[in-house]
Design a protein around this motif. Structure first.
Motif: not given
Ligand code: NDP
Length: 314
Positions: A164, A167, A170, A189-191, A209-210, A229-230, A232, A264, A287
């Motif tokens: 998901v 970018s 990532v 993705h968002s769609r 996603i973030g 991976v997020g 936040n 996320d 990382t």
């Protein structure tokens, strides 16, 4: 049974000690790997990130050079700095810390980095090399995710992997790496329609996603491996309660600092998954280790070939 927690600290220290060993070997043969970091202006978060990267170089025996142009530096001036670094033989990796100031054309600056020294793996030449399975410098975060899967002995070949996020940093390189490792990959993705349903196909689910706690148990195939991976930051007490009510350690931290970090994924995904990377202490820990690994790889690819090329007549 609760999910296995994939501890990023353990994998990161394994990778760092392997990198340190290779640095020792290369240095003994006259090729000490070197990394240059370009830190523009005074952004405190960027200063912290760059400081940890320089510190990691020191720990592993990698030569490092920190270049700190002022906030007012122009696109042309930064390109000039990058070109000077491209020309320095003792510099194997060039890292331009993002974000650059708003007046700078970041894409032009990043494009100026020689693909051979592009340790972030962002240059189109490296993107192309990765997608055509040629030797490449691969973006550090998705490369770290692959290391976690390999070191935890999680099967990839023939598995359904759902990512998901798409970018360039990532989601897309992650999709390429998993495809190259023979997973069957879906990028969302968002769609994307029916996202929870699509995610439930994943034996491996990567969340990049973030959005705090966006992936809930509803998105998870029982027993799946989840790479979160997020990163936040949350400060809203209502959001905090939603995710961490009853978690004494977090509650104490939130009461003291007024903030905490969440990925996320909703922390409750551990009830459904087979294995999960925690946040903090998961993917993020790898990382910098992968950046160090890329610097050594860049040194090997650029300088060892040169040594070998002159060896026959020497
Ligand atoms: P980007 O903002 O560049 O990309 C986010 C992606 O998520 C986009 O593709 C976007 O879709 C998708 N997305 C956003 N909202 C939704 C939604 N509601 N449903 C489905 N898809 C959605 O983020 P990055 O890839 O740079 O980073 C992702 C996360 O990973 C962030 O939390 C970041 O902090 C973290 N990160 C962590 C690193 C580490 O070292 N651990 C390193 C890099 C990032 P669309 O393309 O349609 O807009």
């Amino acid at each position: 049974m609760p999910a296995t927690i994939l501890d990023g600290n353990t994998y990161a220290s394994q990778i760092k000690s392997e990198v340190a060993e290779e640095v020792r070997r290369l240095t003994a043969s006259g090729v000490r790997p070197g990394l240059a970091a370009v830190l523009v202006g005074e952004n405190p978060a960027s200063q912290t990130y760059v400081r940890s990267k320089v510190k990691a170089c020191e720990e592993l025996g990698i030569y490092s050079d920190l270049i700190t142009p002022p906030e007012s530096a122009t696109t042309e001036e930064l390109i000039e700095i990058v070109e000077q670094l491209n020309a320095r033989d003792e510099i194997d990796g060039i890292l331009v810390q993002l974000p650059l100031p708003a007046h700078v054309d970041s894409k032009r600056v990043l494009l100026a980095v020689s693909p051979e020294k592009d340790v972030d793996g962002f240059h189109p030449v490296n993107v192309g090399n990765l997608s055509t399975q040629r030797p490449a410098l691969v973006p550090c975060t998705p490369a770290g995710c692959m290391e976690i899967l390999k070191r935890a002995n999680i099967a990839i070949e023939g598995q359904e992997a759902v990512i998901v996020g798409r970018s360039d940093i990532v989601g897309k390189p992650m999709a390429m790496l998993l495809t190259n490792a023979n997973a069957t990959v879906t990028i969302c993705h968002s769609r994307t329609k029916n996202l929870p349903e699509v995610c439930r196909r994943g034996d491996i689910l990567v969340a990049a996603i973030g959005r705090p706690g966006f992936i809930t148990t509803e998105f998870v195939k029982p027993g799946a491996t989840i790479l979160d991976v997020g990163i936040n930051h949350i400060t809203d007490p209502v959001l905090f309660e939603r995710f961490f009510k009853g978690d004494e350690k977090r509650e104490k931290q939130f009461a003291e600092k007024g903030r905490t970090i969440i990925g996320d994924c909703d922390p409750r995904v551990v009830r459904m998954a087979g294995a999960v990377t925690p946040v903090p202490g998961g993917v993020g820990k790898l990382t910098i280790a992968m950046l160090m690994g890329n610097t050594v790889k860049a040194a090997r690819m650029r300088r060892l070939t040169a040594v070998e090329a002159v060896a026959p007549s020497a």
